[in-house]
Design a protein around this motif. Structure first.
Motif, PDB file in Angstrom:
ATOM      1  N   MET A   1       2.612  -1.603  11.874  1.00 56.15           N
ATOM      2  CA  MET A   1       3.060  -1.518  10.904  1.00 56.15           C
ATOM      3  C   MET A   1       3.727  -2.963  10.964  1.00 56.15           C
ATOM      4  N   ILE A   2       3.924  -3.478   9.816  1.00 54.92           N
ATOM      5  CA  ILE A   2       5.027  -4.508   9.815  1.00 54.92           C
ATOM      6  C   ILE A   2       5.969  -3.498   9.279  1.00 54.92           C
TER       7      ILE A   2
ATOM      8  N   HIS B   1      10.342   3.868   5.373  1.00 59.58           N
ATOM      9  CA  HIS B   1      10.538   2.966   4.032  1.00 59.58           C
ATOM     10  C   HIS B   1       9.410   2.026   3.750  1.00 59.58           C
ATOM     11  N   THR B   2       9.120   1.129   4.528  1.00 60.87           N
ATOM     12  CA  THR B   2       8.162   0.420   4.882  1.00 60.87           C
ATOM     13  C   THR B   2       6.730   0.978   4.596  1.00 60.87           C
ATOM     14  N   ALA B   3       5.829   0.999   6.259  1.00 61.86           N
ATOM     15  CA  ALA B   3       5.135   1.769   6.469  1.00 61.86           C
ATOM     16  C   ALA B   3       4.465   3.182   5.020  1.00 61.86           C
TER      17      ALA B   3
ATOM     18  N   ILE C   1       1.726   4.758   0.291  1.00 57.00           N
ATOM     19  CA  ILE C   1       1.823   5.601  -1.004  1.00 57.00           C
ATOM     20  C   ILE C   1       0.970   4.532  -2.025  1.00 57.00           C
ATOM     21  N   GLY C   2       1.361   3.450  -1.801  1.00 59.00           N
ATOM     22  CA  GLY C   2       0.760   2.053  -3.080  1.00 59.00           C
ATOM     23  C   GLY C   2      -0.752   1.777  -2.509  1.00 59.00           C
ATOM     24  N   ARG C   3      -1.425   2.345  -1.345  1.00 64.11           N
ATOM     25  CA  ARG C   3      -2.689   2.033  -1.241  1.00 64.11           C
ATOM     26  C   ARG C   3      -3.437   3.206  -2.068  1.00 64.11           C
TER      27      ARG C   3
ATOM     28  N   PHE D   1      -3.615  -3.538   0.817  1.00 62.51           N
ATOM     29  CA  PHE D   1      -3.276  -4.140   2.355  1.00 62.51           C
ATOM     30  C   PHE D   1      -3.059  -2.689   3.389  1.00 62.51           C
ATOM     31  N   ASP D   2      -3.322  -2.743   4.328  1.00 61.13           N
ATOM     32  CA  ASP D   2      -3.298  -1.413   5.447  1.00 61.13           C
ATOM     33  C   ASP D   2      -1.605  -1.550   6.278  1.00 61.13           C
ATOM     34  N   THR D   3      -1.162  -1.058   6.640  1.00 57.77           N
ATOM     35  CA  THR D   3       0.247  -0.428   7.156  1.00 57.77           C
ATOM     36  C   THR D   3       0.868  -2.209   8.313  1.00 57.77           C
TER      37      THR D   3
END
Length: 218
Positions: free
Chosen positions: A14-15, A21-23, A28-30, A71-73
């Motif tokens: 992941m980024i 909190h990010t991945a 969730i967004g995807r 976008f993927d993680t």
């Protein structure tokens, strides 16, 4: 079994900086983007709990935007997701809320365009994993780990059996199934996790059953 893969323990590729909190937020967004089925024009994101307090510092805002952009993680474009969303004509707004929720990392996303809207609530449960817990007011429990068939239908006798029969006839195994309704006899939502994807022909067969209002595959 608590852990299914080594990535459940160490988190996904992941980024950063945070799997929760990010991945998890990116997923969730995807998932919301997949449920909506197309690029939205506007997205209103309400953040609760820890998400509401730290979303800028922990990159939850860019992660959610990256997910909405599909976008993927691990996609490096996530760090520029807010700018890319603007370039693509997607208006994303964030609204921190003091309202208490059952899970500290909760986000509610309202995606809209001229064709309609979808409201999705997701929680980031740690290790980069997430669950979709509500869709348009229907209670859900979707992990996004397996193919998912969503069937909007009239709450009437035999509806579940007919859909299950179609899947059985095509040798598609049901891993998990949930039916949610707002009130008896009104509209209801089946969420069915399957061992293999449900193809267009099977979707069409289900869509043509009596009392079926819509079919979506995630």
């Amino acid at each position: 079994m608590k852990y299914r893969t080594v990535f459940d323990i160490i988190g996904p590729v992941m980024i950063g900086p945070s799997s929760s909190h990010t991945a998890g937020a990116a997923r969730i967004g995807r998932a919301a983007r997949k449920i909506f089925g197309r690029k939205p024009k506007r997205v209103k994101i309400t953040l609760y709990g820890s998400f509401a307090k730290t979303y800028r510092g922990h990159g939850t805002d860019i992660a959610l935007a990256g997910g909405i952009l599909d976008f993927d993680t691990f996609d490096k474009r996530i760090v520029h997701a807010l700018d890319i969303a603007k370039e693509e004509g997607i208006d994303i707004t964030f609204h921190p809320s003091d309202e208490l929720t059952e899970h500290p990392n909760t986000a509610r996303l309202l995606l809209e365009d001229e064709q309609g809207s979808v409201e999705v609530t997701g929680i980031s449960i740690g290790g980069g994993k997430m669950e979709i817990v509500e869709l348009n007011g229907f209670d859900l429990r979707l992990s996004g780990n397996d193919p998912v068939l969503l069937v909007l239908h009239k709450d009437q006798f035999g509806a579940v059996a007919k859909v299950a029969s179609v899947l059985a006839n095509h040798q598609i195994n049901i891993a998990f199934m949930q039916v949610s309704r707002k009130e008896k006899g009104a509209q209801a939502l089946m969420s069915i996790e399957t061992d293999q994807p449900v193809g267009p022909d099977v979707q069409s067969e289900i869509r043509n059953l009596p009392g079926i209002d819509g079919v979506t595959v995630l």
